[in-house]
Design a protein around this motif. Structure first.
Motif, short mmCIF file in Angstrom:
data_model
loop_
_atom_site.label_atom_id
_atom_site.label_comp_id
_atom_site.label_asym_id
_atom_site.label_seq_id
_atom_site.Cartn_x
_atom_site.Cartn_y
_atom_site.Cartn_z
N PRO A 152 7.59 37.22 6.49
CA PRO A 152 6.46 38.12 6.18
C PRO A 152 5.81 38.67 7.45
N GLN A 153 5.57 39.96 7.45
CA GLN A 153 4.99 40.63 8.60
C GLN A 153 3.48 40.42 8.63
N LEU A 154 2.99 40.00 9.76
CA LEU A 154 1.55 39.83 9.96
C LEU A 154 1.11 40.84 11.02
N ASP A 155 1.12 42.09 10.63
CA ASP A 155 0.78 43.17 11.54
C ASP A 155 -0.71 43.16 11.86
N PHE A 156 -1.04 43.82 12.95
CA PHE A 156 -2.42 43.94 13.41
C PHE A 156 -3.26 44.59 12.31
N ASN A 157 -4.23 43.84 11.79
CA ASN A 157 -5.09 44.34 10.74
C ASN A 157 -6.37 43.50 10.73
N PRO A 158 -7.31 43.80 11.64
CA PRO A 158 -8.53 43.00 11.74
C PRO A 158 -9.32 42.92 10.44
N GLY A 159 -9.38 44.00 9.67
CA GLY A 159 -10.12 43.98 8.41
C GLY A 159 -9.53 42.97 7.44
N GLN A 160 -8.21 42.97 7.31
CA GLN A 160 -7.55 42.01 6.43
C GLN A 160 -7.70 40.59 6.98
N ALA A 161 -7.66 40.45 8.29
CA ALA A 161 -7.81 39.14 8.92
C ALA A 161 -9.20 38.56 8.62
N ILE A 162 -10.22 39.38 8.75
CA ILE A 162 -11.58 38.93 8.49
C ILE A 162 -11.73 38.51 7.02
N ALA A 163 -11.15 39.29 6.12
CA ALA A 163 -11.20 38.93 4.70
C ALA A 163 -10.50 37.59 4.45
N LEU A 164 -9.38 37.36 5.13
CA LEU A 164 -8.65 36.11 4.98
C LEU A 164 -9.45 34.94 5.54
N LEU A 165 -10.10 35.15 6.69
CA LEU A 165 -10.95 34.10 7.25
C LEU A 165 -12.08 33.74 6.29
N GLU A 166 -12.70 34.74 5.69
CA GLU A 166 -13.76 34.50 4.71
C GLU A 166 -13.22 33.70 3.52
N GLU A 167 -12.03 34.06 3.07
CA GLU A 167 -11.40 33.37 1.94
C GLU A 167 -11.18 31.89 2.25
N VAL A 168 -10.76 31.60 3.48
CA VAL A 168 -10.52 30.22 3.89
C VAL A 168 -11.82 29.43 3.96
N GLY A 169 -12.91 30.10 4.36
CA GLY A 169 -14.18 29.41 4.52
C GLY A 169 -14.79 29.56 5.89
N TRP A 170 -14.25 30.47 6.71
CA TRP A 170 -14.82 30.77 8.03
C TRP A 170 -15.84 31.88 7.84
N THR A 171 -17.11 31.51 7.83
CA THR A 171 -18.17 32.46 7.51
C THR A 171 -18.86 33.01 8.77
N ASP A 172 -19.41 34.19 8.63
CA ASP A 172 -20.15 34.84 9.71
C ASP A 172 -21.64 34.70 9.38
N GLU A 173 -22.17 33.53 9.65
CA GLU A 173 -23.54 33.19 9.26
C GLU A 173 -24.60 34.07 9.89
N ASP A 174 -24.39 34.49 11.14
CA ASP A 174 -25.42 35.27 11.82
C ASP A 174 -25.19 36.78 11.75
N GLY A 175 -24.11 37.20 11.09
CA GLY A 175 -23.84 38.63 10.95
C GLY A 175 -23.41 39.32 12.23
N ASP A 176 -23.12 38.55 13.28
CA ASP A 176 -22.70 39.11 14.57
C ASP A 176 -21.23 38.78 14.77
N VAL A 177 -20.36 39.78 14.66
CA VAL A 177 -18.92 39.56 14.74
C VAL A 177 -18.50 39.01 16.11
N LYS A 178 -19.32 39.21 17.12
CA LYS A 178 -18.97 38.75 18.47
C LYS A 178 -19.21 37.25 18.68
N THR A 179 -19.93 36.61 17.74
CA THR A 179 -20.11 35.16 17.83
C THR A 179 -19.12 34.49 16.90
N PRO A 180 -18.66 33.29 17.25
CA PRO A 180 -17.65 32.63 16.41
C PRO A 180 -18.15 32.35 14.99
N ARG A 181 -17.25 32.52 14.06
CA ARG A 181 -17.49 32.17 12.67
C ARG A 181 -17.65 30.66 12.57
#
Length: 180
Positions: free
Chosen positions: A61-90
């Motif tokens: 399976p191809q895992l091409d560069f797709n930050p939007g899909q990656a962020i959605a997948l991280l959210e699905e796993v449980g990696w949340t962006d608590e402070d709303g700042d994408v530059k700080t770690p989830r």
């Protein structure tokens, strides 16, 4: 990625969940990196073997560069962006084996040479755009690849490592058949 540290109590198993690793891959534009490094020749693969290797699996399976899909997948796993700042770690919320509040931040270890330094820096920059922290740590090759159990790589005492992998026609399968 170290998916199973030998002493899990020392660090949370950030990479045990395959979807986390997949999301990280989608945050890195491997095609652009390969093209830049190889003067326009795209040799970015989806595994540890290059696309022109006789044992390369083209149906992976191809895992091409797709930050939007990656962020959605991280959210699905449980990696949340608590402070709303994408530059700080989830942070972890409800991920099995990972304490709630654990930052998605890790040490990326590599050898001190221009190629590895360039790649590690670019990878860290790409990951930060997805809310993933990667701190760069350079170690001499002798330390990085020292023998098991003391060695960082072969003793599995790392979180993530970037190193050059020799491409043989027949891969050294014994490298994957032990606890090292």
């Amino acid at each position: 990625f170290n998916t199973a540290p030998p002493k899990p109590s020392e660090t949370a198993p950030l990479f045990a969940e395959a979807r986390t690793r997949q999301a990280i891959a989608q945050c890195i534009d491997r095609t652009a990196l390969a093209s830049e490094l190889l003067s326009g020749m795209d040799m970015a693969g989806q595994g540890y073997l290059p696309p022109d290797h006789p044992l390369y699996e083209s149906d992976v399976p191809q895992l091409d560069f797709n930050p939007g899909q990656a962020i959605a997948l991280l959210e699905e796993v449980g990696w949340t962006d608590e402070d709303g700042d994408v530059k700080t770690p989830r942070t972890a919320m409800g991920i099995p084996g990972v304490p709630n509040g654990t930052a998605l931040s890790f040490s990326l270890v590599t050898a001190p040479n221009a190629l590895h330094e360039f790649l590690a820096s670019r990878i860290a920059d790409s990951l930060s755009a997805c809310g993933i922290g990667a701190s760069l740590n350079e170690l001499p090759v002798e330390e990085l690849l020292a023998a098991w159990p003391e060695g960082l790589v072969f003793g599995r005492r790392f979180q993530a490592v970037l190193w050059s992998w020799p491409t043989w026609v027949r891969p050294a399968c014994e490298m994957f058949s032990s606890t090292e």
